[in-house]
Design an enzyme around this catalytic site. Structure first.
Site, short mmCIF file in Angstrom:
data_model
loop_
_atom_site.label_atom_id
_atom_site.label_comp_id
_atom_site.label_asym_id
_atom_site.label_seq_id
_atom_site.Cartn_x
_atom_site.Cartn_y
_atom_site.Cartn_z
CG ASP A 93 -11.25 18.19 -42.30
OD1 ASP A 93 -11.64 17.89 -41.16
OD2 ASP A 93 -10.64 17.39 -43.04
CD GLU A 105 -14.75 17.72 -37.86
OE1 GLU A 105 -15.57 17.28 -37.04
OE2 GLU A 105 -13.53 17.80 -37.64
CG HIS A 136 -15.15 19.89 -34.22
ND1 HIS A 136 -15.07 20.36 -32.93
CD2 HIS A 136 -13.87 19.74 -34.65
CE1 HIS A 136 -13.79 20.49 -32.59
NE2 HIS A 136 -13.05 20.12 -33.61
CG HIS A 142 -13.16 12.98 -39.16
ND1 HIS A 142 -12.94 13.99 -40.09
CD2 HIS A 142 -13.17 13.59 -37.96
CE1 HIS A 142 -12.84 15.14 -39.47
NE2 HIS A 142 -12.96 14.93 -38.17
CG HIS A 166 -9.31 14.66 -37.34
ND1 HIS A 166 -10.13 15.54 -36.66
CD2 HIS A 166 -8.36 14.26 -36.43
CE1 HIS A 166 -9.71 15.65 -35.40
NE2 HIS A 166 -8.64 14.91 -35.24
#
Length: 271
Positions: free
Chosen positions: A8, A39, A68, A153, A178
């Site tokens: 991420d 994200e 998100h 995720h 995540h």
């Protein structure tokens, strides 16, 4: 085939680290393919189209999202047109965008990228196992694609591990995103699928999973919503995994962590 999957991207620090290092890593590791989870790239919540375009411009071949996905509303018309940008495959039918993409390389080989989102401690969605199984019934390593990368995720490590074992031997890799903390369990499973529970984030680790410490601590102590969490903007550590596959089978021969810059101990594969 040599592939890189980055965890991420968190805010400006994560974006700038990715934009800086992706071209360098493509050259140093002789990469054929780069995927990025982005994200959290826009102030920690969502992804803007301009940011996606910048990542593609420096050498990202695919971008995945997550819970998100829709925090930046302008991504909705963009994702409908940009097939290399993926939201979870187990969103309900009719959700904009797609959860998988078969992406051609300049040499004619193809890579299938898939994102699924877990359900334990997450939003109630369609079953990620079932939706991924349905997709894989139409794609086979060495037949329709030369590599298959799954981004799971999810919050729970147990769900990520179960997901990997469920598809071991049928995909090149299953790597988790995540939770923003890189795990030390990189391994090639018995069936030949590379696995890591979480790739970690690309962001400032002098933080609470990428967010400024004071606001995050205050929320936990006082149980009040307080101000909106904001990303930490110190030096970022770029985190991800390097995966190498067998050209004949598409299965993994190795997976190693990639950590570059910032506070965490560096890790770089040797060719």
């Amino acid at each position: 085939m040599r592939l890189l999957f980055l965890g991420d991207l968190l805010g400006r620090a994560g974006r700038e680290a990715a934009l800086k290092h992706i071209p360098e890593l493509r050259a140093a590791l002789k990469l054929d393919f780069v995927a990025v989870n982005a994200e959290n790239a826009s102030h920690g919540f969502g992804l803007g189209p301009d940011m996606a375009q910048a990542l593609f411009a420096v050498g990202a071949d695919a971008i995945t999202l997550g819970n998100h996905a829709w925090d930046r509303r302008e991504i909705i018309p963009y994702i409908a047109q940009e097939k290399r940008l993926l939201r979870p495959i187990n969103y309900p039918p009719g959700t904009p965008g797609q959860g998988s993409a078969l992406i051609p390389l300049p040499d004619g080989r193809k890579v299938l990228v898939v994102q699924a989102m877990g359900r334990l401690f997450m939003d109630p969605l369609d079953c990620p196992f079932r939706t991924t199984e349905e997709l894989l019934s139409r794609h086979k390593l060495g037949v329709t694609t030369h590599a298959i990368l799954l981004d799971i995720h999810a919050e729970a490590s147990s769900e990520k591990m179960a997901f990997a074992h469920a598809f071991d031997g049928r995909v090149s890799s299953v790597t988790g995103t995540h939770t923003h903390i890189p795990t030390a369990d990189h391994q090639v499973l018995p069936g030949g699928t590379a696995y890591a529970t979480d790739l970690g984030m690309c962001g400032d680790y002098d933080s609470v999973i990428g967010m400024q410490k004071e606001g995050a601590i205050g929320r936990l102590i006082r149980k009040l919503p307080g101000d909106r969490l904001t990303p930490a903007e110190g030096p970022a550590t770029l985190c991800g995994a390097f995966i190498e596959t067998n050209d004949a089978t598409g299965l993994a021969t190795r997976i190693e962590p990639v950590r570059l810059g910032g506070r965490l101990a560096p890790a770089m594969p040797k060719l």
